[in-house]
Motif scaffolding. Sequence first.
Motif, mmCIF file in Angstrom:
data_model
loop_
_atom_site.group_PDB
_atom_site.id
_atom_site.type_symbol
_atom_site.label_atom_id
_atom_site.label_comp_id
_atom_site.label_asym_id
_atom_site.label_seq_id
_atom_site.Cartn_x
_atom_site.Cartn_y
_atom_site.Cartn_z
ATOM 1 N N ALA A 248 31.048 33.643 38.478
ATOM 2 C CA ALA A 248 30.129 32.778 37.358
ATOM 3 C C ALA A 248 29.836 33.566 36.439
ATOM 4 N N GLY A 249 29.555 33.108 35.172
ATOM 5 C CA GLY A 249 29.012 33.821 34.285
ATOM 6 C C GLY A 249 27.477 34.050 34.245
ATOM 7 N N GLN A 250 26.895 34.622 33.423
ATOM 8 C CA GLN A 250 25.565 34.986 33.413
ATOM 9 C C GLN A 250 24.594 33.742 33.510
ATOM 10 N N ASP A 251 25.070 32.518 33.173
ATOM 11 C CA ASP A 251 24.474 31.419 33.198
ATOM 12 C C ASP A 251 24.659 30.656 34.642
ATOM 13 N N GLY A 252 25.451 31.195 35.575
ATOM 14 C CA GLY A 252 25.703 30.673 36.703
ATOM 15 C C GLY A 252 26.936 29.598 36.625
ATOM 16 N N ALA A 253 27.352 29.168 35.600
ATOM 17 C CA ALA A 253 28.596 28.078 35.478
ATOM 18 C C ALA A 253 30.150 28.898 35.960
ATOM 19 N N PRO A 254 30.641 28.281 36.472
ATOM 20 C CA PRO A 254 31.998 28.893 37.036
ATOM 21 C C PRO A 254 32.582 29.519 36.018
ATOM 22 N N LEU A 255 33.336 30.551 36.015
ATOM 23 C CA LEU A 255 34.198 31.230 35.076
ATOM 24 C C LEU A 255 35.232 30.329 34.557
ATOM 25 N N GLU A 256 35.698 30.379 33.250
ATOM 26 C CA GLU A 256 36.836 29.915 32.706
ATOM 27 C C GLU A 256 37.811 30.939 32.468
ATOM 28 N N ASP A 257 39.128 30.372 32.360
ATOM 29 C CA ASP A 257 40.083 31.215 31.855
ATOM 30 C C ASP A 257 40.486 32.467 32.864
ATOM 31 N N ILE A 258 40.268 32.376 34.094
ATOM 32 C CA ILE A 258 40.804 33.368 34.847
ATOM 33 C C ILE A 258 41.761 33.059 35.868
ATOM 34 N N GLU A 259 42.447 33.668 36.255
ATOM 35 C CA GLU A 259 43.695 33.524 37.446
ATOM 36 C C GLU A 259 43.146 34.265 38.746
ATOM 37 N N TYR A 260 43.590 33.702 39.796
ATOM 38 C CA TYR A 260 43.646 34.203 40.998
ATOM 39 C C TYR A 260 45.004 34.333 41.664
ATOM 40 N N SER A 261 45.154 35.506 42.571
ATOM 41 C CA SER A 261 46.376 35.609 43.138
ATOM 42 C C SER A 261 46.176 36.534 44.424
ATOM 43 N N ILE A 262 46.780 36.061 45.695
ATOM 44 C CA ILE A 262 46.496 36.635 46.759
ATOM 45 C C ILE A 262 47.613 37.983 46.879
ATOM 46 N N GLU A 263 48.638 37.937 46.054
ATOM 47 C CA GLU A 263 49.505 38.818 45.950
ATOM 48 C C GLU A 263 49.608 39.902 44.978
ATOM 49 N N SER A 264 50.189 41.130 44.996
ATOM 50 C CA SER A 264 50.007 41.986 44.195
ATOM 51 C C SER A 264 50.509 41.560 42.755
ATOM 52 N N PRO A 265 49.824 41.843 41.570
ATOM 53 C CA PRO A 265 50.142 41.108 40.453
ATOM 54 C C PRO A 265 51.537 41.787 39.593
ATOM 55 N N ALA A 266 51.847 43.072 40.320
ATOM 56 C CA ALA A 266 53.018 43.901 39.655
ATOM 57 C C ALA A 266 54.296 42.828 39.735
ATOM 58 N N GLY A 267 55.334 43.106 38.728
ATOM 59 C CA GLY A 267 56.545 42.471 39.042
ATOM 60 C C GLY A 267 56.704 41.248 37.990
ATOM 61 N N PRO A 268 57.937 40.613 38.076
ATOM 62 C CA PRO A 268 58.261 39.466 37.228
ATOM 63 C C PRO A 268 57.458 38.289 37.705
#
Length: 725
Positions: A192-212
């Motif tokens: 969350a941000g400083q106001d406790g609201a969920p963060l916007e414009d972020i990405e999640y990945s369980i795998e290493s972000p390297a590569g194509p």
Amino acid sequence: MERSFSIRLTSRRLVALTLALVVSSWAVAHERRVNTWLVCGAFESSCRAEFERDLIDEANVRPTPGVASCGKPWRYCDDRLYCRNLDDYVDLYTFFGKVRSGSPGEPTTMRAAYAHTYVWSPERQAIKLLIGSSDGYRLWVNGKLRHTAFHMTRLPFRDQDTVDARLEAGWNRLLLKIHNGLGIWGFYVKLAGQDGAPLEDIEYSIESPAGPLRIVTTELPKGYCRWPYVWLEIGGVVPEPRVPSASPYRLMAKGGTPPYRWTIPPANHLPPGIYLDGDQGEILGVCGNVAGEYAFTIQVSDAEGNATANTLSIAVKERPDRWFEEARIGGLIHGGAGYDPPHGDPELQAELMVREGYAWAAQTTAWHLVKETWDYYAGAEKDPGNAVAGRVPEQLSGHQDVSEYVKAFREHGIRFGSYVGLPDPWPTVFDPETKDYGNWPLFIHALHSHLEAMAVDYEPALLWLDGARGLYGGSQYWCFDALYSVVKTIAPECLLIPNSRDDYNVGDADIISWEGNNDTEAYWSRWPTGQSGLNPKPMPVETWRYPFPWKDWEGTVRMEYRKPGEPDYMDWEEWARVIVSLVAEGYVCDLDHSFSNGREQMHQKLGDWLFPRLDAIVGTYPGPLDDADWGYDVVRNDTIYLHIMKNARGKVGIEGKETITVGPVTGRIKRVALFPDGTTLAYESADGRVTISLAGVTPDPVSTIIAIEVLGTTESGGPLRTSDY
């Protein structure tokens, strides 16, 4: 982004209902917790020193699916793939433990596991990590230890702890280590941000972000007809720990240059009612009313214009509560194996229930939790020894042997359910103001053990949880997410029915229960009023009614409520009127089937009246005709049944009248007859109105039933009473 859909139901009760679920109307409660992880475990963790031992190079680990750390492989974990409970709770107990088919089969007591994900941020920013856990946890962000909280018997709530951290621009590493003493084992995480609201414009990945650029998501959870797809948001209610919520399913990619943009290529379609938020990569909406397997292509592109696609599918199944909705009659049983001395003959009960149209019966299975738990846990003296050792006494685990009831009920085609009688004086166990839970957590672990044992041993069709309600501002202390998760993992079709007139304060329940009796009236008191409409998941409403002779209360304070000359509530004719009235108004009748003090004889007489008339009650829906004071109409397939009756709900019957006029009736009428004897009645039909002659009709003391057979399928009055729209 506003998305809506409409379902039009022709009904005099749900008047031309247009149910517009506008996603933006739930925006205030929209959550984005992290549900998909790589996990590694389980490792021995019997004390704080073991828990804090570094097993995987915690500051530097960069997990890869299938690659081992300290001899344990990193596994893809998203319990939504096997558990239909709508929550944001990551259930490590069912993921690792032997209760789930295909699990690693690891021990779960005195164990710890790691959970890891990558998080992409468009900029360097200060954040808050909102965490709930059972039991303790350690947290690292980009290899730096941010927090340690060691607990042996803590219960998991949303947003229990707030940890300040910082995300760097680009990809970040988030690692947790979750300890378990016994029983419930899992966690919640929200960025969350400083106001406790969920963060916007972020990405999640369980795998290493390297590569194509590549799509990481390979499998999607099931959906259920008319239910929200994975997400749950309570309209107009500010998010807080006691309010259930579940984040939308979020697609994952890796590589390339974030942020990502998701699309459905032309000629591809998600299941009806479901849509894609391409900016967030979230799947939203409410599943349509047609079950099936829906395959489609999903495409992701990155900031540099690279794109890749993959084929996925969503299986939409019939909602598990459909059979319950159509059953219309069932009942709890307070007598039997759960009481001392036992009373009640399972075979006789089953035979009578068949004649009364019962589709299910819930036998008492946890009376020992009421009788013994408080002696052990809730006395004046706490039990720090057990709290530290983290054990549940053997006498508080498991359940009574109810196999004779299971056998008798199922042999007669009645679905077996468990009635879990929970204690009422829970405020004495914990203090929400001081956060002193006493030994309440150990009681919840005992309840968790009981529900697991019931699900494993009997695979019940339903669990009716008495006392489980959101009173005293403390519904989160029941840990509904963890309790429901273990049941729905083991027995996916099992329905959860907490005894609460609330549809959003008791976790992701399946049925709303409305306890009908009060201390002075049994037949018509506390009439149900339906669902609030705040919960986007429609739920049938059942109401428990209890035929009680006053002998039941001899020697108790309830005898003080009895008025001079007040009769026993054992009039079978009045109970028949109650059943017909509840069913015709769109509810499910839960008429208690306990024995003793003359109830067997009452149920026998009730069954004698109901059995030949069940086609006009069981499996019916509120009918299409205009409301009238003569009684009710219900519909089943191509037949409209008129229930002409008097009751305490304002119905006055047709005494002294020679005809009855009803409508609108669409389609050509095939026949009008008394039911069940089949005597044909004369009628005239014009402009959708039907006038029926009552010549020679002798009123039934409960309900005079007339069947109007229509060629073709009759349009029903919509679903059961799931909401007061």
